[in-house]
Design an enzyme around this catalytic site. Structure first.
Site, PDB file in Angstrom:
ATOM      1  N   SER A 126       2.643   4.994   9.909  1.00  0.00           N
ATOM      2  CA  SER A 126       2.036   4.352   8.755  1.00  0.00           C
ATOM      3  C   SER A 126       1.946   5.402   7.667  1.00  0.00           C
ATOM      4  O   SER A 126       2.289   6.568   7.892  1.00  0.00           O
ATOM      5  CB  SER A 126       0.631   3.853   9.098  1.00  0.00           C
ATOM      6  OG  SER A 126      -0.205   4.962   9.313  1.00  0.00           O
ATOM      7  N   LYS A 127       1.439   4.972   6.523  1.00  0.00           N
ATOM      8  CA  LYS A 127       1.307   5.938   5.441  1.00  0.00           C
ATOM      9  C   LYS A 127       0.379   7.084   5.868  1.00  0.00           C
ATOM     10  O   LYS A 127       0.607   8.239   5.571  1.00  0.00           O
ATOM     11  CB  LYS A 127       0.732   5.230   4.220  1.00  0.00           C
ATOM     12  CG  LYS A 127       1.347   5.680   2.944  1.00  0.00           C
ATOM     13  CD  LYS A 127       0.835   4.875   1.794  1.00  0.00           C
ATOM     14  CE  LYS A 127      -0.674   4.925   1.782  1.00  0.00           C
ATOM     15  NZ  LYS A 127      -1.311   4.110   0.791  1.00  0.00           N
ATOM     16  N   GLN A 128      -0.664   6.715   6.659  1.00  0.00           N
ATOM     17  CA  GLN A 128      -1.638   7.723   7.092  1.00  0.00           C
ATOM     18  C   GLN A 128      -1.001   8.782   7.990  1.00  0.00           C
ATOM     19  O   GLN A 128      -1.404   9.922   7.998  1.00  0.00           O
ATOM     20  CB  GLN A 128      -2.803   7.065   7.869  1.00  0.00           C
ATOM     21  CG  GLN A 128      -3.772   6.280   7.020  1.00  0.00           C
ATOM     22  CD  GLN A 128      -3.201   4.942   6.569  1.00  0.00           C
ATOM     23  OE1 GLN A 128      -2.368   4.362   7.237  1.00  0.00           O
ATOM     24  NE2 GLN A 128      -3.625   4.481   5.404  1.00  0.00           N
ATOM     25  N   THR A 132       0.830  -1.203   0.000  1.00  0.00           N
ATOM     26  CA  THR A 132       0.000   0.000   0.000  1.00  0.00           C
ATOM     27  C   THR A 132       0.866   1.254   0.000  1.00  0.00           C
ATOM     28  O   THR A 132       0.355   2.363   0.118  1.00  0.00           O
ATOM     29  CB  THR A 132      -0.909   0.008   1.245  1.00  0.00           C
ATOM     30  OG1 THR A 132      -0.076  -0.194   2.400  1.00  0.00           O
ATOM     31  CG2 THR A 132      -1.929  -1.108   1.202  1.00  0.00           C
ATOM     32  N   MET A 178       1.946   9.772   7.688  1.00  0.00           N
ATOM     33  CA  MET A 178       3.000  10.388   6.880  1.00  0.00           C
ATOM     34  C   MET A 178       4.412   9.893   7.249  1.00  0.00           C
ATOM     35  O   MET A 178       5.372  10.648   7.186  1.00  0.00           O
ATOM     36  CB  MET A 178       2.971  11.922   6.997  1.00  0.00           C
ATOM     37  CG  MET A 178       1.620  12.562   6.753  1.00  0.00           C
ATOM     38  SD  MET A 178       0.935  12.142   5.147  1.00  0.00           S
ATOM     39  CE  MET A 178       1.781  13.318   4.135  1.00  0.00           C
TER      40      MET A 178
END
Ligand code: GLU
Length: 301
Positions: free
Chosen positions: A238-240, A14, A242
């Site tokens: 996480s990607k969320q 992801t 950043m």
């Protein structure tokens, strides 16, 4: 005879690997190698809409640049749909899986408890049959109303009441895709994984996975849930949130940071050493006992 150790790393494509994923990769890799075990790699791309084009290849390149050596070919979940279908069919035949017509809104309106991972515990509306005139959208698994416990190698005893804490959970979603919970259990069993080492963000999912293993008659792997790296607000990297992608120009320094995060007494000058030297230090000095027994560690800014 105790079967040989077989562990794995199972990233989802992801986005690029970040520090949190590196910690899971390093912890699972060294735990396997320290016990003379195998370490398999599985790309968890079952949730197709969430896959980012190019991310799977990027993850493989990053792992190679970091000096990880996995055993055998990479397993892609997107190629395993038939196996998930077979497992679901078995659960349907045994009456454990049932069709559910509820929409998200209906569940939100009727759910009483808040599930353990922030969602809603399914109240069991369709458990005894679909309401008249309604069609199955998703497939769910009956959960027992017992107290499910297991002992994690790092986090100790975990207790969950599946019915109250998560409810009958989804195996196949309304969009036709198989749920992570089913895919991970089918693949761990199929790949002969007997040791799961991963981030503690998955601790609350483990009782569901153990329940599925029981329903499908699979052996139970040992579990070790590593501390998860969090930012100052206590949010998992996480990607969320950043989290930045790993820097392949600074492999030794990133590896050293991951080792230190896992409580290893790795000397600071390894940050400037060749990568092979970091790995040989890590293999010779790996101490599972030194890993903090905590689910979350805030990273200094
Ligand atoms: N694919 C999951 C993730 O990236 C990991 C699943 C697992 O290790 O069981 O969070």
């Amino acid at each position: 005879m105790i079967p040989p150790y077989r562990g794995r790393f199972a990233p989802s494509p992801t986005g690029p690997l970040h520090f949190g994923s590196l910690v899971a990769a390093v912890g699972s890799y060294l735990d396997a190698r320290a016990q003379g075990g195998e370490w398999l790699l599985r790309m968890e791309d079952v949730d197709i809409p969430r896959n980012v084009p190019g991310a799977a290849d990027d993850i493989l390149r990053t792992l190679t640049a970091f000096g990880f050596e996995w055993d055998g070919a990479v397993l892609y979940q997107s190629k395993r749909v038939e196996a998930y279908g077979d497992a679901l069919a078995r659960l349907q035949r045994s009456g454990l899986a049932y069709g559910c017509a509820c929409s998200r809104k209906e569940i939100a309106d009727s759910a009483i408890h808040v599930a353990i991972d922030g969602g809603l515990a399914y109240p069991g509306t369709c458990r005894n049959g679909l309401p008249a005139g309604r069609e199955a959208r998703a497939w769910r698994l009956h959960v027992g109303n017992e107290r499910l416990t297991f002992v994690d190698r790092l986090q100790g005893e975990v207790v969950q009441y599946l019915e109250r804490d998560v409810g009958d959970f989804v195996l196949r979603r309304a969009d036709g895709l198989f749920a992570y919970q089913l895919a991970v259990v089918v693949d761990d069993a199929w790949q002969g994984i007997n040791n799961v080492v991963r981030g503690a963000d998955l601790l609350a999912s483990t009782p569901r996975q153990i329940w599925l293993q029981r329903c499908l008659g699979y052996p139970l792997p040992a579990y070790a849930h590593l501390p998860v790296a969090a930012n100052a607000a206590g949010e998992k990297l996480s990607k969320q949130t950043m989290a930045r992608a790993l820097c392949t120009d600074m492999v030794a320094a990133e590896l050293l940071r991951a080792l230190q995060f896992l409580g290893q007494a790795a000397p600071g000058d390894l940050a400037r050493a060749p990568v092979a030297e970091v790995w040989s230090w890590a293999r010779e000095n790996w101490s599972f006992e030194a890993i903090p027994h905590r689910p979350l560690i805030i990273l200094p800014v």
